[in-house]
Design a protein around this motif. Structure first.
Motif, short mmCIF file in Angstrom:
data_model
loop_
_atom_site.label_atom_id
_atom_site.label_comp_id
_atom_site.label_asym_id
_atom_site.label_seq_id
_atom_site.Cartn_x
_atom_site.Cartn_y
_atom_site.Cartn_z
N PRO A 1 18.57 3.47 40.29
CA PRO A 1 19.81 4.20 39.96
C PRO A 1 20.91 3.30 39.41
N ALA A 2 20.95 2.05 39.86
CA ALA A 2 22.01 1.14 39.44
C ALA A 2 21.88 0.70 37.99
N GLU A 3 20.70 0.94 37.39
CA GLU A 3 20.48 0.49 36.02
C GLU A 3 20.55 1.63 35.00
N ARG A 4 20.93 2.81 35.43
CA ARG A 4 21.02 3.93 34.49
C ARG A 4 22.18 3.75 33.53
N ASP A 5 22.00 4.26 32.33
CA ASP A 5 23.08 4.25 31.33
C ASP A 5 23.84 5.56 31.42
N LEU A 6 25.00 5.53 32.02
CA LEU A 6 25.82 6.74 32.18
C LEU A 6 27.09 6.66 31.33
N GLY A 7 26.99 5.98 30.20
CA GLY A 7 28.13 5.90 29.30
C GLY A 7 29.33 5.27 29.96
N GLU A 8 30.48 5.93 29.85
CA GLU A 8 31.71 5.40 30.43
C GLU A 8 31.75 5.50 31.94
N LYS A 9 30.76 6.15 32.54
CA LYS A 9 30.79 6.38 33.99
C LYS A 9 30.16 5.25 34.79
N GLY A 10 29.63 4.23 34.10
CA GLY A 10 29.10 3.07 34.80
C GLY A 10 28.00 3.42 35.77
N ASN A 11 28.01 2.82 36.96
CA ASN A 11 26.98 3.10 37.97
C ASN A 11 27.51 4.06 39.03
N LEU A 12 28.04 5.16 38.55
CA LEU A 12 28.71 6.15 39.39
C LEU A 12 27.86 6.60 40.57
N PHE A 13 26.56 6.81 40.33
CA PHE A 13 25.66 7.29 41.38
C PHE A 13 24.60 6.25 41.70
N GLY B 1 44.88 9.12 47.44
CA GLY B 1 44.84 7.91 48.24
C GLY B 1 43.74 6.94 47.89
N GLY B 2 42.93 7.28 46.87
CA GLY B 2 41.85 6.38 46.46
C GLY B 2 42.31 5.37 45.43
N THR B 3 41.36 4.65 44.87
CA THR B 3 41.68 3.60 43.90
C THR B 3 41.05 3.84 42.53
N HIS B 4 40.27 4.94 42.38
CA HIS B 4 39.57 5.19 41.13
C HIS B 4 40.34 6.15 40.23
N PHE B 5 40.29 5.87 38.93
CA PHE B 5 40.78 6.77 37.90
C PHE B 5 39.73 6.77 36.79
N GLU B 6 39.29 7.98 36.38
CA GLU B 6 38.19 8.06 35.42
C GLU B 6 36.95 7.32 35.93
N TYR B 7 36.74 7.41 37.23
CA TYR B 7 35.54 6.90 37.91
C TYR B 7 35.44 5.38 37.95
N VAL B 8 36.48 4.67 37.55
CA VAL B 8 36.51 3.21 37.66
C VAL B 8 37.83 2.82 38.31
N ASP B 9 37.99 1.54 38.62
CA ASP B 9 39.24 1.08 39.22
C ASP B 9 40.43 1.41 38.31
N ALA B 10 41.46 2.00 38.88
CA ALA B 10 42.61 2.43 38.09
C ALA B 10 43.33 1.25 37.48
N PRO B 11 43.69 1.33 36.18
CA PRO B 11 44.45 0.25 35.54
C PRO B 11 45.90 0.23 36.04
N PRO B 12 46.61 -0.87 35.81
CA PRO B 12 47.98 -1.01 36.34
C PRO B 12 48.92 0.10 35.91
N GLU B 13 48.81 0.58 34.67
CA GLU B 13 49.75 1.60 34.21
C GLU B 13 49.56 2.93 34.95
N ILE B 14 48.30 3.23 35.33
CA ILE B 14 48.04 4.44 36.10
C ILE B 14 48.54 4.27 37.53
N VAL B 15 48.31 3.11 38.11
CA VAL B 15 48.81 2.84 39.46
C VAL B 15 50.33 2.97 39.50
N SER B 16 50.99 2.48 38.47
CA SER B 16 52.45 2.56 38.40
C SER B 16 52.91 4.01 38.31
N LYS B 17 52.21 4.82 37.52
CA LYS B 17 52.59 6.22 37.38
C LYS B 17 52.38 6.97 38.69
#
Length: 337
Positions: A89-101, A244-260
């Motif tokens: 499962p960790a090697e699947r190509d899920l586009g922008e979703k990375g290793n989501l599952f 309360g999580g840290t993900h945005f668009e299924y990856v770690d949220a960038p600084p500008e999103i955290v600020s917003k």
């Protein structure tokens, strides 16, 4: 059939986390979460073969198997066929979703929207879900985030395959409705412009939230409103960052999103409003929105979701939110703010 005639309430249950999204969820925790959602009054459950290569459907089917089938609405998706063959499962190509599952089942997935694949996908889902029927079927992920430059080819495959199969099943009364379940607006816009039998609505994930809604307001939502279609809002917490999580668009949220998010939380705190309440009630304020389906893997989260939906938010909060520039001027707000 229009979504508002099918969906039983403003809030449903998104089962993606049950597919071991981001982490391995114990079986007892998954079942307890579905039970808690039911006890809170949830009667709409959404799932997909994609979520953990069938794991979310298996878990949801088990948890709902003792419930009267007429008492709830069930939707799943087509576009992925789950095979007995295994892969990492960790090697699947899920586009922008990375290793989501990465923690999901090891079963290999085929990404295909042909007529035969659609029929097989539905049959397999019925087995995993332990049910004899589906209420809504969404055509899953025919968009840029998974397919890059060839995403239009996937839409054409779905147009001549899944769309026609689902239209026939709807017309025959086998399902009540069908539509697209995507993370981008463009595939829905293209579909609504086709001179063919039209979908009954759509599930839009992550594109009508407090953090990301301006693009959907430009073209898609006016089109949907004009055609009388409804929207299910998936991912109302923007992959968790608004809960309360840290993900945005299924990856770690960038600084500008955290600020917003920090600015949104500060405003909510000033008015004594929970950020979950602000997120859910904002998404439902648009007339096209018929339900939100936040995901959860802990019983407490579903209790929080229902409380947030029913929380009394003062009109002054919405007025200050508008004045802050944190939301689009085109976005409808509760209380007409």
């Amino acid at each position: 059939m229009k979504l508002d005639r099918i969906l039983p309430a403003d809030i449903g249950f998104g089962s993606a986390p049950l597919g071991n999204m981001f982490r391995s969820v114990p079986e007892e925790e998954a079942e307890a979460t579905v039970d808690a959602a039911w006890e809170q009054g949830t009667r709409y459950f959404d799932t997909a073969p994609f979520y953990g290569s069938g794991l979310a459907e298996i878990r949801l089917g088990k948890a709902l198997s003792g419930r009267p089938r007429d008492d709830y609405v069930l939707s799943t998706k087509v576009g992925r066929v789950i095979l007995d063959e295994e892969e990492d499962p960790a090697e699947r190509d899920l586009g922008e979703k990375g290793n989501l599952f990465a923690h999901g089942c090891p079963n290999k997935m085929l990404h295909v929207w042909t007529a035969d694949a659609t029929k097989r996908s539905i049959e397999d889902s019925l087995t995993r879900l332990r049910t004899d029927r589906l209420d809504i079927v969404w055509v899953h992920d025919i968009a840029q985030d998974f397919h890059g430059d060839v995403w239009l080819q996937k839409i054409e495959e779905a147009r001549t395959g899944a769309f026609r199969v689902l239209t026939r099943l709807r017309d025959e009364g086998v399902i009540k409705a069908w539509g697209l379940g995507v993370n981008r607006t463009e595939p829905i816009e293209i579909t609504l412009a086709l001179e063919e039998p039209q979908p009954d609505g759509f599930l839009l994930a992550g594109r009508y939230t407090l953090l990301d809604h301006a693009h959907a307001l430009q073209r898609l939502l006016p089109m949907a409103e004009e055609q009388g279609l409804g929207m299910v809002v998936g991912g109302p917490y923007s992959s968790g960052i608004l809960a309360g999580g840290t993900h945005f668009e299924y990856v770690d949220a960038p600084p500008e999103i955290v600020s917003k998010v920090d600015r949104l939380k500060e405003l909510a705190t000033r008015h004594g409003v929970s950020i979950k309440a602000a997120a859910l009630q904002f998404s439902l304020a648009h007339p096209v929105a018929k339900a939100v389906v936040p995901g959860a893997t802990q019983p407490a989260h579903t209790i929080e979701d229902h409380a947030a939906l029913n929380e009394k938010v003062p009109p002054e909060f919405w007025a200050d939110l508008r004045a802050s520039g944190l939301v689009s001027e085109l976005a409808p707000l509760p209380d007409g703010a």
